[in-house]
Write a protein that holds these residues in place. Sequence first.
Motif, PDB file in Angstrom:
ATOM      1  N   THR A  21       0.832  -1.206   0.000  1.00  0.00           N
ATOM      2  CA  THR A  21       0.000   0.000   0.000  1.00  0.00           C
ATOM      3  C   THR A  21       0.866   1.256   0.000  1.00  0.00           C
ATOM      4  O   THR A  21       0.590   2.214  -0.728  1.00  0.00           O
ATOM      5  CB  THR A  21      -0.939   0.001   1.223  1.00  0.00           C
ATOM      6  OG1 THR A  21      -1.745  -1.174   1.172  1.00  0.00           O
ATOM      7  CG2 THR A  21      -1.824   1.236   1.240  1.00  0.00           C
ATOM      8  N   ASN A  22       1.936   1.240   0.803  1.00  0.00           N
ATOM      9  CA  ASN A  22       2.832   2.396   0.865  1.00  0.00           C
ATOM     10  C   ASN A  22       3.518   2.651  -0.472  1.00  0.00           C
ATOM     11  O   ASN A  22       3.697   3.803  -0.878  1.00  0.00           O
ATOM     12  CB  ASN A  22       3.875   2.210   1.966  1.00  0.00           C
ATOM     13  CG  ASN A  22       3.282   2.329   3.333  1.00  0.00           C
ATOM     14  OD1 ASN A  22       2.210   2.895   3.508  1.00  0.00           O
ATOM     15  ND2 ASN A  22       3.960   1.786   4.327  1.00  0.00           N
ATOM     16  N   ILE A  23       3.906   1.587  -1.165  1.00  0.00           N
ATOM     17  CA  ILE A  23       4.521   1.750  -2.484  1.00  0.00           C
ATOM     18  C   ILE A  23       3.523   2.399  -3.440  1.00  0.00           C
ATOM     19  O   ILE A  23       3.873   3.318  -4.195  1.00  0.00           O
ATOM     20  CB  ILE A  23       5.017   0.394  -3.026  1.00  0.00           C
ATOM     21  CG1 ILE A  23       6.215  -0.079  -2.194  1.00  0.00           C
ATOM     22  CG2 ILE A  23       5.380   0.493  -4.507  1.00  0.00           C
ATOM     23  CD1 ILE A  23       6.624  -1.507  -2.455  1.00  0.00           C
ATOM     24  N   MET A  24       2.284   1.949  -3.362  1.00  0.00           N
ATOM     25  CA  MET A  24       1.253   2.538  -4.218  1.00  0.00           C
ATOM     26  C   MET A  24       1.007   3.995  -3.840  1.00  0.00           C
ATOM     27  O   MET A  24       0.814   4.852  -4.706  1.00  0.00           O
ATOM     28  CB  MET A  24      -0.029   1.714  -4.132  1.00  0.00           C
ATOM     29  CG  MET A  24       0.123   0.329  -4.742  1.00  0.00           C
ATOM     30  SD  MET A  24      -1.282  -0.772  -4.482  1.00  0.00           S
ATOM     31  CE  MET A  24      -2.576   0.099  -5.341  1.00  0.00           C
ATOM     32  N   GLU A  25       1.026   4.293  -2.541  1.00  0.00           N
ATOM     33  CA  GLU A  25       0.826   5.667  -2.088  1.00  0.00           C
ATOM     34  C   GLU A  25       1.967   6.565  -2.547  1.00  0.00           C
ATOM     35  O   GLU A  25       1.748   7.728  -2.880  1.00  0.00           O
ATOM     36  CB  GLU A  25       0.727   5.722  -0.560  1.00  0.00           C
ATOM     37  CG  GLU A  25      -0.597   5.286  -0.018  1.00  0.00           C
ATOM     38  CD  GLU A  25      -0.665   5.375   1.496  1.00  0.00           C
ATOM     39  OE1 GLU A  25       0.322   5.778   2.141  1.00  0.00           O
ATOM     40  OE2 GLU A  25      -1.716   5.037   2.042  1.00  0.00           O
ATOM     41  N   MET A  26       3.194   6.036  -2.549  1.00  0.00           N
ATOM     42  CA  MET A  26       4.335   6.834  -2.994  1.00  0.00           C
ATOM     43  C   MET A  26       4.174   7.227  -4.458  1.00  0.00           C
ATOM     44  O   MET A  26       4.459   8.362  -4.838  1.00  0.00           O
ATOM     45  CB  MET A  26       5.639   6.075  -2.762  1.00  0.00           C
ATOM     46  CG  MET A  26       6.029   6.032  -1.297  1.00  0.00           C
ATOM     47  SD  MET A  26       7.410   4.959  -0.876  1.00  0.00           S
ATOM     48  CE  MET A  26       8.584   5.222  -2.133  1.00  0.00           C
ATOM     49  N   ALA A  27       3.702   6.292  -5.268  1.00  0.00           N
ATOM     50  CA  ALA A  27       3.461   6.602  -6.675  1.00  0.00           C
ATOM     51  C   ALA A  27       2.368   7.654  -6.807  1.00  0.00           C
ATOM     52  O   ALA A  27       2.483   8.597  -7.592  1.00  0.00           O
ATOM     53  CB  ALA A  27       3.083   5.335  -7.433  1.00  0.00           C
TER      54      ALA A  27
END
Length: 98
Positions: A21-27
Amino acid sequence: GQKRQLGMIKGCAGRLLDLVTNIMEMAKCEKIEASGAQLGDKKPVNMMDLVDEVIGMTEMAIDKSGRHLVNSSVMLVNDMCTGELPMVIGDSYKITQL
């Protein structure tokens, strides 16, 4: 025993989901950075509890071949006094990932 191990597995699964989820949020954050919006669940975090949790997760961690990452002769100990670590405002999952 088994109850603690299941709790650790559940915690690790939740953290893995949060990592994705955090990786997606960073994008997503890159796209909305100019708008000034902030992401993340920031609330009071008890650092003592987090340190204990990280120690427990580290003790249970294994590598791809199933070997424990912490040598059995090594004992991880949280010797911090309760009053030494302040409550902080932050995202507890992101802090444990550090």
